[in-house]
Scaffold this motif. Structure first.
Motif, short mmCIF file in Angstrom:
data_model
loop_
_atom_site.label_atom_id
_atom_site.label_comp_id
_atom_site.label_asym_id
_atom_site.label_seq_id
_atom_site.Cartn_x
_atom_site.Cartn_y
_atom_site.Cartn_z
N ARG A 1 -12.17 1.79 -3.91
CA ARG A 1 -12.26 2.48 -5.19
C ARG A 1 -12.84 3.86 -4.94
NH1 ARG A 1 -14.78 -2.03 -9.31
NH2 ARG A 1 -12.84 -3.18 -9.60
N VAL B 1 6.10 -4.89 -0.34
CA VAL B 1 5.37 -5.19 -1.58
C VAL B 1 6.17 -4.76 -2.81
CG1 VAL B 1 3.11 -5.09 -0.50
CG2 VAL B 1 4.09 -3.02 -1.47
N VAL C 1 1.81 0.96 -6.39
CA VAL C 1 0.64 0.44 -5.68
C VAL C 1 -0.66 1.03 -6.23
CG1 VAL C 1 -0.47 0.30 -3.41
CG2 VAL C 1 2.01 0.05 -3.59
N ARG C 2 -0.68 2.31 -6.49
CA ARG C 2 -1.92 2.99 -6.88
C ARG C 2 -2.06 3.13 -8.39
NH1 ARG C 2 0.51 6.44 -3.11
NH2 ARG C 2 -0.59 6.70 -1.14
N PHE C 3 -3.30 3.16 -8.83
CA PHE C 3 -3.54 3.37 -10.27
C PHE C 3 -4.89 4.04 -10.48
CE2 PHE C 3 -4.92 -0.98 -9.24
CZ PHE C 3 -6.23 -0.95 -9.65
N LEU C 4 -5.03 4.58 -11.67
CA LEU C 4 -6.28 5.16 -12.14
C LEU C 4 -6.88 4.14 -13.12
CD1 LEU C 4 -7.68 7.99 -11.83
CD2 LEU C 4 -6.37 8.72 -13.82
N GLU D 1 -8.13 14.29 1.25
CA GLU D 1 -7.71 13.19 2.10
C GLU D 1 -8.92 12.36 2.54
OE1 GLU D 1 -5.02 14.64 5.03
OE2 GLU D 1 -3.96 12.71 5.14
N HIS E 1 9.14 2.51 8.38
CA HIS E 1 7.80 3.05 8.15
C HIS E 1 6.76 2.39 9.07
CE1 HIS E 1 8.93 4.64 3.95
NE2 HIS E 1 8.60 5.67 4.70
N MET F 1 2.06 -8.53 -3.97
CA MET F 1 0.71 -8.03 -4.18
C MET F 1 0.01 -8.86 -5.25
SD MET F 1 0.23 -4.21 -3.26
CE MET F 1 -1.33 -3.62 -2.56
N ALA G 1 1.93 -1.85 4.04
CA ALA G 1 2.50 -2.34 2.77
C ALA G 1 3.44 -1.26 2.26
CB ALA G 1 1.38 -2.59 1.77
N GLU G 2 4.69 -1.60 2.19
CA GLU G 2 5.68 -0.60 1.80
C GLU G 2 6.58 -1.16 0.71
OE1 GLU G 2 5.58 2.34 2.98
OE2 GLU G 2 4.35 2.10 4.76
N THR G 3 7.16 -0.26 -0.06
CA THR G 3 8.09 -0.71 -1.09
C THR G 3 9.54 -0.45 -0.68
OG1 THR G 3 7.82 1.41 -2.22
CG2 THR G 3 6.50 -0.43 -3.03
N HIS G 4 9.74 0.29 0.42
CA HIS G 4 11.11 0.60 0.85
C HIS G 4 11.10 1.02 2.32
CE1 HIS G 4 10.37 5.07 0.31
NE2 HIS G 4 9.35 4.54 -0.30
N ASP H 1 -5.69 6.52 0.53
CA ASP H 1 -5.57 7.62 1.47
C ASP H 1 -6.06 8.93 0.86
OD1 ASP H 1 -3.40 7.27 -0.16
OD2 ASP H 1 -1.89 7.32 1.43
N TRP H 2 -6.13 8.97 -0.47
CA TRP H 2 -6.62 10.15 -1.15
C TRP H 2 -7.71 9.77 -2.13
CZ3 TRP H 2 -4.84 14.90 0.25
CH2 TRP H 2 -3.68 14.92 1.06
N LEU I 1 -9.96 5.84 -8.82
CA LEU I 1 -8.59 5.69 -8.34
C LEU I 1 -8.61 4.48 -7.41
CD1 LEU I 1 -5.95 7.42 -8.55
CD2 LEU I 1 -6.75 8.66 -6.54
N SER I 2 -7.66 3.55 -7.59
CA SER I 2 -7.65 2.37 -6.74
C SER I 2 -6.23 1.87 -6.55
CB SER I 2 -8.55 1.28 -7.33
OG SER I 2 -8.75 0.23 -6.41
N ASN I 3 -6.09 0.65 -6.10
CA ASN I 3 -4.75 0.07 -5.90
C ASN I 3 -4.80 -1.44 -6.13
OD1 ASN I 3 -5.11 -1.39 -3.26
ND2 ASN I 3 -5.79 0.66 -2.69
N HIS I 4 -3.62 -2.06 -6.08
CA HIS I 4 -3.50 -3.44 -6.53
C HIS I 4 -3.86 -4.51 -5.49
CE1 HIS I 4 -1.84 -2.74 -10.50
NE2 HIS I 4 -1.02 -1.83 -9.99
#
Lengths: 242, 242
Positions: free
Chosen positions: B31, B187, A37-40, B137, B169, B192, B161-164, B110-111, B40-43
């Motif tokens: 972002r 996801v 899910v996360r990326f740089l 955080e 969760h 995504m 959004a979870e992968t497992h 989250d971070w 740092l971001s996400n999809h």
């Protein structure tokens, strides 16, 4: 005479100046996964690289454009190779060799998370006020291609996006990476993601500053410079203040 | 009777079901800058959140959509507030209160990097094989709004959004964050960035799984569920397998 020649070329009379040559261009950011899910990543829009790929194709070059994730349409007449990470980008570039020209415009992430998890990470703060993400160095695509013993492109052009001490960093980068030219731009303002750019073109022989202009115009002028150097009719025009 | 009602509403006869209510929706990624160039971001594409904002507006709600950077047009009839970071997103959400409904769809980082440099960082590997990026955080927007003493939206809906272990969760998240509902989605596949979604809607009373459908359809059904609960004609329909 040179000015007249440039004027003529700008007028579009040199459409075949790069016929028979192969150009490799990289564009956009890379995305370096931390987990699924996360990326740089970074703020590169890909606009300048896409414009250069298109401008080279207009002059008759066969163009391979290796691009990180951007929201731009594929330029006409260009072979687009989409990638995500720096390692994928390096692989795609090496697969495209041999080429006459390599223009490295992509904002390749120089570092990536050392471990990419296959599940979404549950980062826990408990017990550690500042957890940290370990980083590992990415391959240096520009340096790698510029130092190939076999198949080094005859003209290797790097970009240096800097927020401070722009030319100083650019000259250092040219030497460190063994490039032929560096296109240095100052991204401290609103250039990144915008439609204009203000660059300095630096070679081992000298440098020239270009006025602020559209990224398409930067691309067109750079493509003409490239054609003068590697094209059929190239006379090895040196970079110098005009 | 409930099915008939839902059918009638799906047919568009309930256009004013949320008239007089105010809904706050967050969408997209955030972002988190490391320096002026890197982040740092996400999809997250923002598609699901934008679709929900639009669906709520169609039912007559006044909608504030606080969105991270996405490449989507602003939905019609929605007040779009663009932001970049989680901290900006929290501020924009708090500025939008009071609202009747809060749908937290954004994939909030989250971070974030503990220190955002104002100049492009020169990360040096020399002397350290694996340098690391310190993280700190981010504020928890969902939890913060769900726990407001004053101005807590009467219906707070989170996304997971979870992968497992998706539902496990999700239930844990509902309790931990003090939400009323959680929309859980898996996801791990190609959801995504895609146009379809397969979700489970979880409340304190139970859960229901929805078949895979378009994100627009998920949005329309969720908006109707919301209207049943907080709208003028709401009869507090409980979530249950239908």
């Amino acid at each position: 005479a040179i000015v007249a020649e440039i004027e003529r070329m700008l007028a579009g009379e040199n459409a075949g100046a790069l016929s028979g040559t192969h150009a490799l261009v990289t564009a956009g950011p890379t995305r370096e996964p931390l987990d699924p899910v996360r990326f740089l990543s970074n703020h590169s829009s890909g606009k300048q690289g896409y414009a250069i790929a298109e401008a080279l194709a207009r002059l008759g070059a066969q163009v391979t454009l290796v691009s990180g994730p951007v929201s731009l349409p594929a330029p006409r007449g260009v072979n687009l190779v989409p990638v995500e990470t720096a390692r994928q980008m390096l692989k795609a570039c090496e697969d495209a060799l041999p080429t006459d020209v390599f223009v490295s415009v992509a904002a390749v992430a120089d570092w990536r998370p050392a471990r990419a998890a296959t599940k979404k990470l549950k980062i826990k703060g408990a017990g550690s006020e500042h957890p940290s993400m370990e980083l590992t160095e990415n391959p240096d695509i520009l340096k790698t291609l510029a130092n190939k013993r076999k198949n080094r492109p005859s003209l290797v052009i790097g970009f240096a996006a800097e927020t401070h001490d722009v030319e100083e960093h650019a000259v250092a980068k040219l030497k460190r990476k063994n490039c032929d030219w560096i296109v240095a731009n100052d991204v401290s303002g609103d250039v990144m993601g915008g439609t204009e750019n203000e660059i300095a073109l630096i070679s081992r022989d000298g440098s020239e500053r270009w006025p602020r202009m559209g990224k398409d115009e930067v691309a067109r002028r750079l493509a003409l410079k490239i054609a003068e150097t590697v094209g059929d009719e190239g006379d090895g025009l040196k970079l110098a203040a005009e």
